[in-house]
Enzyme design. Structure first.
Site, PDB file in Angstrom:
ATOM      1  N   HIS A  46       0.816  -1.218   0.000  1.00 35.10           N
ATOM      2  CA  HIS A  46       0.000   0.000   0.000  1.00 35.10           C
ATOM      3  C   HIS A  46       0.849   1.267   0.000  1.00 35.10           C
ATOM      4  CE1 HIS A  46      -3.827  -2.006   0.363  1.00 35.10           C
ATOM      5  NE2 HIS A  46      -3.432  -2.685   1.418  1.00 35.10           N
ATOM      6  N   ARG A  71       7.092  -5.580   3.103  1.00 38.93           N
ATOM      7  CA  ARG A  71       5.864  -6.263   2.668  1.00 38.93           C
ATOM      8  C   ARG A  71       5.773  -6.170   1.155  1.00 38.93           C
ATOM      9  NH1 ARG A  71      -0.240  -4.965   4.824  1.00 38.93           N
ATOM     10  NH2 ARG A  71       0.109  -2.920   3.856  1.00 38.93           N
ATOM     11  N   GLU A 150      -5.672 -12.391   6.990  1.00 42.18           N
ATOM     12  CA  GLU A 150      -6.572 -11.236   6.934  1.00 42.18           C
ATOM     13  C   GLU A 150      -7.797 -11.518   6.061  1.00 42.18           C
ATOM     14  OE1 GLU A 150      -4.352  -7.832   5.468  1.00 42.18           O
ATOM     15  OE2 GLU A 150      -3.424  -8.964   3.862  1.00 42.18           O
ATOM     16  N   ASP A 176      -8.232  -5.470   6.976  1.00 45.48           N
ATOM     17  CA  ASP A 176      -8.804  -6.432   6.031  1.00 45.48           C
ATOM     18  C   ASP A 176      -9.545  -7.550   6.757  1.00 45.48           C
ATOM     19  OD1 ASP A 176      -8.345  -5.619   3.328  1.00 45.48           O
ATOM     20  OD2 ASP A 176      -6.208  -5.896   3.673  1.00 45.48           O
TER      21      ASP A 176
END
Ligand code: 3PY
Ligand code: MG
Length: 257
Positions: A46, A71, A150, A176
């Site tokens: 993100h 990530r 998630e 999430d």
């Protein structure tokens, strides 16, 4: 004094202070470490960070004495190998659904005979201070493959996911996860179903002897997640830290009016 491995640091008496970078700036990330974060995760899912700037960010974290975490974007397991090559000590894979997803990710994270990670860790060797041979033979143990729990599917398959060889632990994304558990698509970090699911993930993961992290976002959430049994919880992002410091500076001059 030699720095303990990330695995050893995570098993220490005190939870590691972990920050989160969304902005593509090695100096900002390094500043977080120098200000007291012991590890920083760079977010290629993100965040605005891409493979062009990631190596400089990982190097800056490690040069300042921090542990470098990353990530990857959803399903981009090939990026996991590259981030390891450039010095990541933990890679987190988002939106894992099944044990097959976890196996595919693990294969990019571990050298043969445990996986299919291709050999080319020039920068990781430099940063580790080890010989090439020592890096190659220790990397499978010293770098951590962490899958995100998630989704409803991941919760349903948790036991099988935890049993996948090469998976070192899990990281819960409460936004999430709570959206997935909701009836209306709304996140709900404080909802009892979210908290109960997270407690179960922490309990099962610890019972499997693996690392268990969560996305914390603020001090109250970090305390909650550590209380539920998580090994670590991330404290804040660079964007939130800048926004919070800007608000505080303005309030100091103008008051809260
Ligand atoms: C989530 O809460 O879903 C996350 O992935 C945190 O970044
Ligand atoms: Mg998420």
């Amino acid at each position: 004094m030699e720095r303990p491995s990330l695995r050893a640091a995570l098993a220490g008496a005190r939870p590691l202070r972990v920050g989160w970078s969304c902005l593509p700036d090695p100096l900002a990330t390094e500043t977080m470490v120098r200000a007291g974060f012991e590890a920083v995760l760079i977010d290629l899912q993100h965040g605005v960070i891409d493979m062009g700037v990631a190596p400089a960010m990982l190097g800056a974290i490690r040069a300042a004495g921090g542990y470098a975490l990353a990530r990857i974007p959803v399903g981009e397991y090939q990026s996991a190998s590259r981030l390891l090559d450039w010095g990541a000590e933990m890679v987190v894979a988002p939106m894992i659904e099944t044990a097959d997803d976890a196996r595919a990710f693990a294969s990019f994270m571990k050298y043969p005979p445990n996986g299919l990670r291709s050999y080319g860790p020039a920068r990781a060797v430099q940063l580790s201070g080890l010989s090439s041979d020592a890096y190659r033979t220790s990397a499978n143990g010293s770098t951590l493959a962490i899958v995100m729990i998630e989704t409803r599917s991941a919760l349903a398959h948790l036991e099988a996911i935890l049993a996948v060889p090469g998976i070192d632990g899990v990281f819960v994304g409460p936004y999430d996860l709570s959206i997935a558990l909701s009836q209306d698509g709304e996140p709900g970090l404080d909802r009892p179903d979210t908290i109960a699911a997270m407690e179960r993930v922490a309990r099962q993961t610890k019972a499997a002897g693996k690392v268990c992290g969560a996305f914390g976002a603020n001090a109250a959430l970090v305390r909650r997640y550590l209380g539920l049994g998580f090994t670590f919880a991330t404290l804040s992002t660079d964007v939130d830290l800048i926004a919070g410091a800007a608000r505080a500076a303005i309030a100091e001059v103008e008051g809260d009016s």
